[in-house]
Design a protein around this motif. Structure first.
Motif, short mmCIF file in Angstrom:
data_model
loop_
_atom_site.label_atom_id
_atom_site.label_comp_id
_atom_site.label_asym_id
_atom_site.label_seq_id
_atom_site.Cartn_x
_atom_site.Cartn_y
_atom_site.Cartn_z
N ASP A 185 0.84 -1.20 0.00
CA ASP A 185 0.00 0.00 0.00
C ASP A 185 0.87 1.25 0.00
O ASP A 185 1.36 1.70 1.04
CB ASP A 185 -0.92 0.00 1.22
CG ASP A 185 -1.97 1.11 1.16
OD1 ASP A 185 -2.07 1.77 0.11
OD2 ASP A 185 -2.69 1.30 2.15
N LYS A 190 -2.24 3.06 -5.40
CA LYS A 190 -3.58 3.55 -5.02
C LYS A 190 -4.64 3.22 -6.06
O LYS A 190 -5.83 3.15 -5.74
CB LYS A 190 -3.53 5.06 -4.75
CG LYS A 190 -2.80 5.41 -3.45
CD LYS A 190 -2.95 6.87 -3.11
CE LYS A 190 -2.18 7.21 -1.83
NZ LYS A 190 -2.63 6.41 -0.67
N THR A 193 -5.50 -0.05 -4.34
CA THR A 193 -5.85 -0.06 -2.92
C THR A 193 -7.04 0.82 -2.59
O THR A 193 -7.71 0.60 -1.56
CB THR A 193 -4.64 0.37 -2.07
OG1 THR A 193 -4.24 1.70 -2.44
CG2 THR A 193 -3.47 -0.58 -2.28
N LEU A 199 -9.31 -4.29 -4.91
CA LEU A 199 -8.43 -4.72 -3.83
C LEU A 199 -8.81 -6.10 -3.33
O LEU A 199 -7.94 -6.96 -3.10
CB LEU A 199 -8.48 -3.72 -2.68
CG LEU A 199 -7.66 -4.08 -1.43
CD1 LEU A 199 -6.19 -4.25 -1.77
CD2 LEU A 199 -7.84 -3.01 -0.36
#
Length: 245
Positions: A185, A190, A193, A199
């Motif tokens: 992470d 991103k 995540t 995710l």
């Protein structure tokens, strides 16, 4: 503290150490007594937001655009010796931008070309200390990545370069190894995540059922730079919770 992982009296430079994996590695060495410097992309340490995963407390800092070979050559070296060089610089271009020349060139310049330029710059100091280099690549270098051809190619190149420099620099007393993270992470991940469904799908493919942390990567880097790995050369350690199995 275990003596083999005590870096008191040692100097460490983490390129790309301003946030994410590199920042975790920098603090891992700092917590073990090392004098740690980092290179980042911004002019000053105060330009970073802790909310983005940047903690520069206790670390020396210089802003260096490693995508520019001339900037690497001109960069100051505010230390008399260097024992460990961690090359953790990296960029990615999303929305298929790496299929275009500008995106491809930028990613390759930072993720691959700069590894060689940095290794060459510090070769003499590392030879004098019989030090080590740790190259942070990615499991993307071990398989395809349909949306990011430059990222995948650059990381595959980093793994190959680790092998070649491991051979070439051994005669200088320098050990060169690497680590290939899985899903961690950070700012670069991103796009995965911050999307719960995406995710969840990625986590389902990881046997440990969790993302890695910068601290996980720090443990691997510390091992590779320490006397515990004194007979390990040219190897890239996969640190991915089993994702690549």
């Amino acid at each position: 503290m275990i003596a083999d992982t005590d870096f008191s009296g040692k100097t460490i430079l983490v390129v790309g150490g301003s946030s994410g994996i590199g920042n975790g590695i920098a603090h891992g060495f700092r917590q073990r007594g090392g004098a740690v410097h980092v290179w980042g992309t911004r002019a000053a340490a105060s330009d970073y937001d802790p909310a983005d995963g940047s903690d520069l407390a206790g670390l020396g800092y210089d802003g260096v655009d490693v995508g520019d070979p001339a900037a690497i050559e001109a960069a100051a070296t505010p230390f008399d010796r260097l024992d460990v060089l961690v090359l953790c610089q990296g960029v990615v271009v999303y929305k298929r931008g790496e299929f275009e020349r500008e995106g491809w060139d930028r990613v390759m310049a930072v993720n691959l070309d700069s590894l060689m330029h940095c290794a060459r710059k510090f070769r003499r100091q590392l030879s004098e200390s019989r030090g080590s280099i740790v190259v942070v690549s990615s499991i993307s270098g071990l398989r395809g990545n349909i949306g990011n051809p430059a990222y995948a190619a650059s990381k595959a190149g980093a793994i190959s370069l680790t092998k070649t420099l491991g051979q070439a620099f051994a005669a200088d007393g320098i050990r060169v190894n690497g680590l290939a993270p899985g899903l961690v992470d950070t700012k670069l991940t991103k796009a995965t995540t911050q999307h719960p469904d995406r995710l969840a799908g990625r986590l389902a493919a990881i046997p440990q059922r969790r993302m890695g942390t910068p601290e996980d990567m720090a443990g691997a880097a510390i091992f590779l730079a320490s006397p515990l790995a004194s007979y390990v050369t040219g190897h890239t350690l996969v640190v991915d919770g089993g994702l690549s199995l």
